[in-house]
Design an enzyme around this catalytic site. Structure first.
Site, PDB file in Angstrom:
ATOM      1  N   THR A 109      40.207  44.390  43.192  1.00  0.00           N
ATOM      2  CA  THR A 109      40.501  45.778  42.824  1.00  0.00           C
ATOM      3  C   THR A 109      39.787  46.137  41.519  1.00  0.00           C
ATOM      4  O   THR A 109      39.102  47.154  41.431  1.00  0.00           O
ATOM      5  CB  THR A 109      42.021  45.987  42.700  1.00  0.00           C
ATOM      6  OG1 THR A 109      42.624  45.555  43.921  1.00  0.00           O
ATOM      7  CG2 THR A 109      42.357  47.448  42.452  1.00  0.00           C
ATOM      8  N   ARG A 113      46.956  48.686  36.935  1.00  0.00           N
ATOM      9  CA  ARG A 113      47.822  47.771  37.710  1.00  0.00           C
ATOM     10  C   ARG A 113      48.895  47.257  36.761  1.00  0.00           C
ATOM     11  O   ARG A 113      48.591  46.851  35.629  1.00  0.00           O
ATOM     12  CB  ARG A 113      47.010  46.607  38.267  1.00  0.00           C
ATOM     13  CG  ARG A 113      47.892  45.514  38.854  1.00  0.00           C
ATOM     14  CD  ARG A 113      47.099  44.488  39.607  1.00  0.00           C
ATOM     15  NE  ARG A 113      46.592  45.047  40.856  1.00  0.00           N
ATOM     16  CZ  ARG A 113      45.919  44.337  41.762  1.00  0.00           C
ATOM     17  NH1 ARG A 113      45.670  43.063  41.558  1.00  0.00           N
ATOM     18  NH2 ARG A 113      45.489  44.909  42.866  1.00  0.00           N
ATOM     19  N   LYS A 153      52.284  43.164  21.664  1.00  0.00           N
ATOM     20  CA  LYS A 153      52.995  43.380  20.386  1.00  0.00           C
ATOM     21  C   LYS A 153      54.241  44.229  20.617  1.00  0.00           C
ATOM     22  O   LYS A 153      54.916  44.618  19.670  1.00  0.00           O
ATOM     23  CB  LYS A 153      52.086  44.126  19.408  1.00  0.00           C
ATOM     24  CG  LYS A 153      50.807  43.413  19.042  1.00  0.00           C
ATOM     25  CD  LYS A 153      50.040  44.288  18.055  1.00  0.00           C
ATOM     26  CE  LYS A 153      48.668  43.727  17.756  1.00  0.00           C
ATOM     27  NZ  LYS A 153      47.853  44.701  17.005  1.00  0.00           N
ATOM     28  N   HIS A 213      50.175  50.335  46.695  1.00  0.00           N
ATOM     29  CA  HIS A 213      48.789  49.996  46.330  1.00  0.00           C
ATOM     30  C   HIS A 213      47.886  50.954  47.114  1.00  0.00           C
ATOM     31  O   HIS A 213      47.203  50.557  48.067  1.00  0.00           O
ATOM     32  CB  HIS A 213      48.523  48.537  46.692  1.00  0.00           C
ATOM     33  CG  HIS A 213      47.254  47.955  46.135  1.00  0.00           C
ATOM     34  ND1 HIS A 213      46.231  48.722  45.602  1.00  0.00           N
ATOM     35  CD2 HIS A 213      46.851  46.658  46.038  1.00  0.00           C
ATOM     36  CE1 HIS A 213      45.250  47.919  45.220  1.00  0.00           C
ATOM     37  NE2 HIS A 213      45.600  46.671  45.462  1.00  0.00           N
TER      38      HIS A 213
HETATM   39  C1  NCD Z   1      46.651  42.597  46.901  1.00  0.00           C
HETATM   40  C2  NCD Z   1      47.538  43.048  45.762  1.00  0.00           C
HETATM   41  O1  NCD Z   1      47.209  42.875  44.590  1.00  0.00           O
HETATM   42  O2  NCD Z   1      48.577  43.603  46.092  1.00  0.00           O
HETATM   43  N1  NCD Z   1      45.362  42.265  46.481  1.00  0.00           N
HETATM   44  C3  NCD Z   1      44.428  43.261  46.373  1.00  0.00           C
HETATM   45  O3  NCD Z   1      44.549  44.148  45.580  1.00  0.00           O
HETATM   46  N2  NCD Z   1      43.407  43.243  47.242  1.00  0.00           N
HETATM   47  C4  NCD Z   1      47.262  41.572  47.760  1.00  0.00           C
HETATM   48  C5  NCD Z   1      47.753  40.302  47.130  1.00  0.00           C
HETATM   49  O4  NCD Z   1      47.649  40.089  45.929  1.00  0.00           O
HETATM   50  O5  NCD Z   1      48.259  39.488  47.900  1.00  0.00           O
END
Ligand code: NCD
Length: 309
Positions: free
Chosen positions: A58, A107, A86, A135
């Site tokens: 990502t 994220r 911190k 996501h």
């Molecule tokens: C996924 C996530 O981070 O949710 N990965 C991603 O972004 N392609 C799936 C995972 O981590 O299993």
């Protein structure tokens, strides 16, 4: 349609209309066809990539997307190197990042963090995963892959297999697919890792034809798409439970033998054990292609949100 996305955030999988998604997919395909298309279109623009949780695809695909568009990226891949360590609040971090960059890609391990960020940000926020919740850019990737490989997103049976409780990519994709015509969903998981009720009630509201079971072999011959997932170790409270459940489903040559010739196997990646490497050369394995489409769709998304198309 694309011009309607200028300045918009993407927090949940249904934030964009079906027409807006369709425009993003055709833009992605144009970018894939002509590598020079939109090159330099984002020169002078900046994204802040704030990753409070690990990521490979990502983060790198967002950065690659922005660099290919001629723009620049700042941010962090390790929250330990930011003032979060911190004790700075997310709201304050977001206020600052939004005064430096034109869009924030974030994220975060907490469910709802992207929504909160969008309320404090003066620029669009793209949710790159909020805990075990959603996501939406992985969903754009998944839908584009289905559209590219099947030529349509309708009249398909999709099996979701693995950790459906914590797997945010499953939650987002199931919600998004519920808006398309005649999609049948089969949710295959151990009883402890079933799909959360809030996603199921959304499917019921949309009259989606779905069922749940624990048996991958039984469902295999019915599937057009098999969406495998990793058991999400980082969301377990108890390591023994993780160890007990992690290898419940392993897709190998014996199991895929019962699959249709036109089956496609998707996985958001990273995979751990759930797809045996012997499957990688099977023409039905589409997960590495899927990861590449993720870059094109993120290019289309950034160009649209930044208002250069
Ligand atoms: C996924 C996530 O981070 O949710 N990965 C991603 O972004 N392609 C799936 C995972 O981590 O299993």
């Amino acid at each position: 349609m694309i011009s309607d996305l200028k300045g918009r955030s993407l927090v949940e999988p249904e934030d964009f209309s079906l027409d807006e998604m369709e425009s993003l997919f055709s833009l992605s395909e144009n970018i894939e066809k002509d590598e020079k298309y939109l090159r330099e279109s984002c020169r002078g623009k900046l994204i802040a990539a704030l990753f409070f949780e690990p990521s490979t695809r990502t983060r790198l695909s967002f950065e690659a997307a922005m660099l290919r568009l001629g723009g620049s990226c700042l941010g962090f891949a390790d929250p330990g190197s930011s003032s979060a360590s911190k004790g700075e609040s997310l709201a304050d971090t977001i206020r600052m990042a939004s005064s430096y960059a034109d869009t924030i890609v974030m994220r975060n391990p907490k469910e709802g963090a992207a929504l909160l960020a969008s309320r404090y940000s003066s620029v669009p926020v793209i949710n790159a995963g909020d805990g075990g919740h959603h996501h939406p850019t992985q969903t754009l990737t998944d839908l584009l892959t289905i559209r590219r490989l099947y030529g349509k997103i309708e009249d398909l049976t999709i099996g979701f297999c693995g950790d459906l409780k914590f797997g945010r990519t499953v939650h987002s994709l199931a919600k998004a697919l519920s808006r398309y015509k005649n999609i049948r969903m089969i949710f295959i998981s151990p009883s402890e890792l079933v799909l959360p009720d809030y996603i199921k009630s959304n499917l019921k509201k949309q009259n989606v034809n779905y069922c749940e079971n624990t048996n991958l072999e039984k469902s295999m011959p019915e599937l057009d798409i098999l969406y495998m997932t990793r058991v999400q170790k980082e969301r377990f409270f108890n390591e023994d439970d993780y160890i007990r459940l992690k290898d419940t489903y392993v897709l190998n040559a014996d199991k895929i033998a019962a699959g249709r010739e036109k089956l496609i196997v998707l996985h958001p990646l990273p995979r751990v054990n759930e797809i045996s490497v012997e499957i990688d050369n099977d023409p039905r394995a589409a997960y590495f292609k899927q990861a590449k489409y993720g870059m094109y769709v993120r290019m289309a998304l950034l160009a649209s949100i930044l208002g250069v198309v």
